[in-house]
Design an enzyme around this catalytic site. Structure first.
Site, short mmCIF file in Angstrom:
data_model
loop_
_atom_site.label_atom_id
_atom_site.label_comp_id
_atom_site.label_asym_id
_atom_site.label_seq_id
_atom_site.Cartn_x
_atom_site.Cartn_y
_atom_site.Cartn_z
N LYS A 182 0.84 -1.20 0.00
CA LYS A 182 0.00 0.00 0.00
C LYS A 182 0.88 1.26 0.00
CE LYS A 182 -3.81 -2.42 2.15
NZ LYS A 182 -4.49 -2.86 3.36
N GLN B 169 -4.45 -1.36 9.67
CA GLN B 169 -4.43 -2.70 9.08
C GLN B 169 -5.04 -3.73 10.04
OE1 GLN B 169 -3.30 -3.44 5.85
NE2 GLN B 169 -4.22 -5.42 6.29
N ASP C 175 -10.72 3.29 3.99
CA ASP C 175 -11.04 1.86 3.88
C ASP C 175 -12.55 1.66 3.76
OD1 ASP C 175 -9.15 -0.10 3.63
OD2 ASP C 175 -8.77 -0.33 5.79
#
Ligand code: NAP
Length: 283
Positions: A53, A97, A120
């Site tokens: 990422k 995460q 997200d």
């Protein structure tokens, strides 16, 4: 019939070029879109994901910060870090995460992220925005699937879409996005009695289960579009999806491969969301 492959790598490349161009336009106004990626613990898969990422951000001209913490980090300390990032004007998107260590309440942490930076799309405010058709951030994986359908010029109006899987991060948001584009949507899950009877009716099938060969050729209507979200390992240890690719590609009109399908699109849509967050903040 041999299905046309929807190439997630090629589409990602195109979309990332667009992201880079839009990022340059923001930079001309003195704004560099910034993503903070927070990793707690040393889960090897998570380490690979966050590295990818961060690299994707750098390649597209986005600023990224990787914050790594020991697995022993307390929930209170993590919440404090999230709050600091919420207040950091150089950061437009925050990604924590998952999974988090067991002593940390992941939902509490997600809810601590400002919805304006929830790239997200996991915050309840983002889920509510998707459900009601309001502006927000769409979860990256199903958003990437929608972009793949768009890339083949597929008009969902009046089509029957069957989503296999009902997780909060893939199956449910996927179903809502398809619904928003006027598909008739069926959601299947582990309690579905006759999965084949459902999938045989589908013009579009999205498989998001996490089990090999959940979808085989005999379960697919000729000409259907098949998107494979699953990530599994086959007997040789190679990455594979939920779909029996070799069989289904003989029946479907379009199909996404694994690897090289939905996977790269997920990171791409994270970049798109981060850029979008920066553009919204600049207005
Ligand atoms: P998840 O939370 O485990 O959800 C799996 C879903 O599949 C559940 O809703 C489950 O039903 C359903 N299911 C299980 N067995 C089934 C069966 N035999 N028939 C029909 N439905 C069944 O998984 P997820 O997070 O949504 O992820 C799904 C897959 O996508 C995984 O392989 C994951 O690694 C992959 N993934 C890929 C990406 C990417 O970027 N490519 C991103 C995210 C996830 P119940 O609800 O009844 O248990």
């Amino acid at each position: 019939m041999t299905a046309q492959i929807i190439d997630g790598n090629a589409l990602s490349k195109q979309l990332r070029t667009e992201v880079a161009t839009r990022a340059q336009a923001l930079q001309a106004q003195g704004i560099t879109p910034g993503l903070a990626v927070v990793l707690v613990g040393d889960n090897p898969a998570s380490q690979v994901y966050v590295r990818n990422k961060v690299k994707a951000c750098e390649d597209s001209g986005l600023h990224s910060v990787l914050e790594k913490y020991e697995a022993s980090m307390t929930e209170a300390d993590l919440l404090a870090r999230v709050e600091a990032l919420n207040n950091d004007p150089a950061i437009h998107g925050i990604l924590v995460q998952l999974p988090l260590p067991a002593h940390i309440d992941a939902q509490k942490v997600i809810e601590a992220i400002s919805p304006a930076k929830d790239v997200d799309g996991f915050h309840i405010a983002s889920a509510g925005a998707l459900m009601t058709g309001m502006p927000g951030f769409w979860p990256c994986t199903p958003y990437g699937c929608m972009k793949m359908l768009e890339s083949i010029g597929y008009d969902l109006r009046g089509k029957h879409a069957v989503v296999i899987g009902r997780s909060n991060i893939v199956g449910k948001p996927m179903a809502l996005m398809l619904l928003q584009k006027n598909a008739t949507v069926t959601i299947c899950h582990s309690g579905t009695k006759d999965l084949k009877a459902m999938t045989l009716q589908a013009d579009v099938i999205v498989a998001a289960v996490g089990k090999r060969n959940v979808l085989t050729a005999d379960m697919v209507k000729p000409g259907a579009v098949v998107l494979d979200v699953g990530m599994n390992r086959n007997d040789e240890g190679k990455l594979c999806g939920d779909v029996d690719f070799d069989g289904v590609k003989q029946v479907a009109s379009h199909i996404t491969p694994v690897p090289g399908g939905v996977g790269p699109m997920t990171i791409t849509m994270l970049l798109v969301n981060t850029l979008e967050a920066a553009e919204r903040a600049s207005k």
